[in-house]
Design an enzyme around this catalytic site. Structure first.
Site, PDB file in Angstrom:
ATOM      1  N   HIS A 216       0.807  -1.233   0.000  1.00 56.08           N
ATOM      2  CA  HIS A 216       0.000   0.000   0.000  1.00 56.08           C
ATOM      3  C   HIS A 216       0.837   1.278   0.000  1.00 56.08           C
ATOM      4  CE1 HIS A 216       0.140   1.348   4.336  1.00 56.08           C
ATOM      5  NE2 HIS A 216       0.526   0.098   4.515  1.00 56.08           N
ATOM      6  N   CYS A 343      -0.711  15.337  17.389  1.00 57.02           N
ATOM      7  CA  CYS A 343      -1.563  16.516  17.375  1.00 57.02           C
ATOM      8  C   CYS A 343      -2.343  16.613  18.669  1.00 57.02           C
ATOM      9  CB  CYS A 343      -2.530  16.447  16.214  1.00 57.02           C
ATOM     10  SG  CYS A 343      -1.707  16.666  14.676  1.00 57.02           S
TER      11      CYS A 343
HETATM   12  N1  PLP Z   1       8.231   0.326   7.898  1.00 53.62           N
HETATM   13  C1  PLP Z   1       8.132   1.562   7.389  1.00 53.62           C
HETATM   14  C2  PLP Z   1       9.382   2.333   7.091  1.00 53.62           C
HETATM   15  C3  PLP Z   1       6.890   2.122   7.143  1.00 53.62           C
HETATM   16  O1  PLP Z   1       6.805   3.361   6.632  1.00 53.62           O
HETATM   17  C4  PLP Z   1       5.738   1.365   7.450  1.00 53.62           C
HETATM   18  C5  PLP Z   1       4.395   1.960   7.287  1.00 53.62           C
HETATM   19  O2  PLP Z   1       4.129   3.046   7.792  1.00 53.62           O
HETATM   20  C6  PLP Z   1       5.875   0.071   7.969  1.00 53.62           C
HETATM   21  C7  PLP Z   1       7.147  -0.400   8.175  1.00 53.62           C
HETATM   22  C8  PLP Z   1       4.670  -0.795   8.257  1.00 53.62           C
HETATM   23  O3  PLP Z   1       4.088  -1.207   7.035  1.00 53.62           O
HETATM   24  P1  PLP Z   1       2.653  -1.908   6.921  1.00 53.62           P
HETATM   25  O4  PLP Z   1       1.651  -0.811   7.014  1.00 53.62           O
HETATM   26  O5  PLP Z   1       2.616  -2.542   5.570  1.00 53.62           O
HETATM   27  O6  PLP Z   1       2.525  -2.906   7.993  1.00 53.62           O
END
Ligand code: PLP
Length: 758
Positions: A216, A343
């Site tokens: 995503h 926030c």
């Molecule tokens: N690692 C990083 C650097 C991310 O930006 C994110 C999502 O925000 C994740 C891990 C976690 O990913 P997921 O939403 O697919 O579990």
């Protein structure tokens, strides 16, 4: 491909998630309608599904340069992170030496999923290794010396390819050499979530053991991810069951997700037939966006260097504005960005920027603007335009002196303004007719904002006054007075030496004029020896506001355990002030710890028994003193390191507020027409956007900074039905509770705010 999901929205929060690419959505739909088979079924429908799955896997391998290793599909990166950590730690556990201590290393700027999962599995597996954060330097680069020192005793090291808040990337080749030089057996996970589509990855050429990815973050739907596992790396399934994915990850596969991911992979592999733009274009976009931001906010500071970050992330701060304020502004301009900090009224910074050693204000004001490689030039143009119009709105509401905007459309300021920094308050009274202003308890953090407001509204300050010598902060008074009133002689709190004498309650008092109003000084020692209260009185002799410093705070009395405090004096000062202003005059203190804006003796009596007994009962002075000592002993446990100026005496229970949603509000309005809609967003937000159609036309804009004046001016229509609205429903709830406490018995708010009413 459009970044926007509606005509007006400009979505610049791709690092949080991306919209699904239309071509990917189409492929997912077709996988649901036609290729819906279970890849484990041996009939033709199943075989077709399996074929799509394997094609996607092969594309992933090709894209990551991962021909030797394994690729498995997961629900997302968080699952990939669990799988990697579980696999590494289960293996490490088998050969632990009980006489040795071990560590688990992770980058200090890692996504929270990493340290939290490390801590979880470390505890659950009973490994009890010490978790150590690898420091980063001011540019966000991992400290290689630290790794060199710690690698020998480590069981696992977790680093990230690209940081999600700043876009800063690490030199993976250099890390590889370093790690292997010091510990060839160390399990190494690299979180590659934010690198996909933005940095080339040749995983087979590295010794990375595990690399989780998420769909995503690059135009595939939520719920699909994948991970790379080095051929020689140990593996423990995180999900056991029917043996799918060769037993590595059970559960019926997410075929629609894979179909979408497959389209994304194809576009990354074949630039000629792709919605994605090359890095050179993305770099150009960054230049344009950065220039637009600089034009709009000339004092802007970028929180990372562009030389070691991917072009799709810009993290910045605007001096004098919190993340929340810029977020609200951008949201009103229909630009979606993300704040680097929480926030809430208790501002907290970004741990990533803190780890980089950036100044606290930069961390607390951080805004992240991020886009994906499918961003088009038209969208960049639109974003740049919107950024400028947001900044113009800020200029028109006199929050910035925007030369381009010229602040020519500004609304003249008349009356009381409450500015806040954290839980401290500065009060400004502006008299539009005489163009005079009075500034009470000016905070140094708000100096620039006060300055801008005075200049933009062409106001002449008549005095900058502190209600007492503040123990918890230096006053901003001296700097402002030196700039605006260098010749003015004052006492050390800023009270002008040249003043009139008048009387109130038949006592002679010192007074200065602000337009037609009179400001009266009354000595009210207690919290400190030098505490004064300032009463703003109209020509009819009514006290409109009492600026009482820290003597009475919402839900509490000012502390009296400083060296210069005296509870006995406070006892007399409370009685004196009440005698002068009565039950209903609004008290404007210099702190607002619970977002309650203002209060009155009458409102406090219902929850502050000590105050009630002191004024209305038979509280002897000795008992008051004793109870005050008791109360103040709780102070230091209450709020960590902040110096709290008064102990909470009342209950924190908040009133239950009547809530509408957009539909019920419209219905109610059609039925009764008596509802009064109060839009409490800041004027620049209000100017940028009016929603709710016909209803909005009937709204009036009273920003939170002007709420106290509104409350003062509506003492006689408190029974009317006021409905408060804001962006998300959180500010309106807070304000409604405050107004309810002050007698607005029929107050309501729009749950979910404008965000949920479109
Ligand atoms: N690692 C990083 C650097 C991310 O930006 C994110 C999502 O925000 C994740 C891990 C976690 O990913 P997921 O939403 O697919 O579990």
């Amino acid at each position: 491909m459009s970044q926007t999901t509606s005509l007006s929205q400009i979505y610049l929060d791709a690092n949080a998630t991306t919209p699904v690419l239309p071509q990917a959505a189409k492929a997912a739909m077709s996988a649901m309608e036609e290729l819906f088979g279970n890849p484990s079924s041996s009939h033709i429908t199943g075989l077709k599904a399996k074929n799509l799955m394997e094609q996607t896997r092969n594309h992933a391998k090709q894209l990551l340069g991962a021909n030797q290793g394994k690729i498995i599909f997961t629900s997302g990166a968080t699952e990939g992170i669990q799988t990697a950590i579980l696999s590494a730690l289960v293996n490490a556990k088998a050969s632990l030496n009980p006489n040795k201590t071990y560590t688990l290393l992770y980058g200090a700027t890692e996504h929270k999923a990493v340290p939290n999962s490390l801590a979880h599995w470390n505890q659950l597996l009973g490994i009890n290794a010490e978790l150590k954060a690898i420091p980063v330097d001011g540019s966000g680069n991992l400290d290689h010396d630290f790794i060199a020192q710690e690698a020998a005793n480590a069981l696992m090291i977790c680093t990230m390819a690209v940081n999600n808040e700043t876009g800063v990337y690490q030199d993976l080749a250099a890390l590889d050499r370093l790690i292997r030089q010091h510990n060839p057996d160390l399990f190494w996970m690299v979180d590659c979530v934010q690198a996909l589509g933005k940095r080339a990855l040749n995983l087979a050429e590295t010794s990375i053991d595990y690399a989780p990815f998420s769909g995503h973050k690059l135009y595939a739907p939520k719920g699909i991810g994948f991970m790379y596992i080095r051929e020689s790396a140990p593996f423990t399934p995180f999900i056991a069951g029917g043996g799918q994915e060769g037993g590595l990850r059970s559960g019926t596969e997410n075929l629609p997700g894979m179909a979408a991911l497959n389209v994304v992979f194809e576009m990354l592999l074949n630039q000629d037939d792709s919605a994605f733009f090359p890095v050179s274009t993305l770099l150009d976009y960054r230049v344009q966006l950065a220039q637009a931001l600089q034009r709009a906010f000339p004092t802007i500071v970028f929180n990372h260097s562009f030389s070691n970050s991917v072009p799709t992330t810009l993290n910045f701060a605007v001096p004098g504005f919190s993340s929340k304020e810029i977020m609200d502004l951008f949201d009103a301009a229909n630009i979606r960005v993300s704040s680097g900090s929480a926030c809430s009224s208790k501002v907290t910074g970004s741990f990533v920027l803190d780890a980089m050693g950036l100044p606290t204000w930069q961390s607390e004001s951080a805004i992240r603007l991020s886009f994906g490689p499918a961003m088009t030039q038209a969208e960049v143009d639109q974003a740049c335009e919107r950024i400028q119009s947001a900044a113009n709105a800020l200029g028109n509401s006199c929050l910035s002196l925007n030369v381009d905007a010229g602040a020519q459309n500004k609304t003249p300021l008349n009356g009381l303004v409450q500015l806040k920094s954290g839980s401290s308050c500065t009060w400004i009274y502006a008299d539009h007719k005489s163009q005079q202003a009075l500034i009470i308890d000016p905070l140094p953090e708000l100096e620039q904002r006060i300055d801008t407001l005075l200049q933009c509204q062409q106001l002449t300050p008549i005095a900058f006054i502190d209600t007492h010598g503040h123990a918890d902060h230096v006053s901003g008074r001296v700097a402002l007075a030196e700039r605006y009133l260098p010749q003015q002689a004052t006492d050390y709190l800023g009270w002008p030496a040249v003043h009139a004498l008048t009387d109130i309650g038949s006592r002679p008092v010192q007074a200065v004029k602000v337009g037609e109003l009179t400001l009266i000084k009354v000595a009210t020692p207690g919290h400190t020896k030098d505490s004064i209260s300032l009463l703003l009185v109209n020509p009819q002799g009514t006290v409109l506001y009492a600026f009482c410093g820290d003597m009475i705070l919402m839900g509490s009395l000012g502390r009296t355990n400083f060296d210069s405090s005296c509870a006995k004096q406070m006892f007399h000062s409370l009685k004196l002030l009440h005698g002068l202003i009565g039950d209903h005059t609004l008290l404007c203190p210099s702190h607002d710890y619970n977002n309650e804006f203002t209060t009155s003796f009458g409102a406090e009596f219902t929850r502050n028994a000590l105050l009630n007994e002191t004024i209305n009962g038979v509280m002897p002075i000795g008992l008051f003193e004793q109870q005050k000592v008791q109360l103040d002993t709780h102070l230091n446990d209450e709020m960590g390191t902040e110096i709290i100026c008064g102990a909470y005496t009342g209950s924190c229970d908040k009133a239950v507020i009547k809530e509408y949603d957009a539909i019920s509000l419209k219905q109610q309005f059609q039925q009764t027409q008596t509802i009064k809609l109060l839009d409490i967003r800041e004027p620049h937000e209000y100017a940028l956007q009016h929603e709710l159609g016909e209803l909005s036309e009937h709204s009036i804009n009273i920003p939170m900074t002007r709420l106290v004046q509104f409350i003062q001016q509506h003492q006689h229509d408190k029974q009317d039905e006021w409905v408060l609205v804001c962006r998300s429903g959180s500010r309106s709830m807070v304000a409604a509770q405050a107004m309810h406490r002050l007698g607005f018995s029929n107050i309501a708010h729009l749950k979910g705010g404008y965000a949920l009413s479109r």
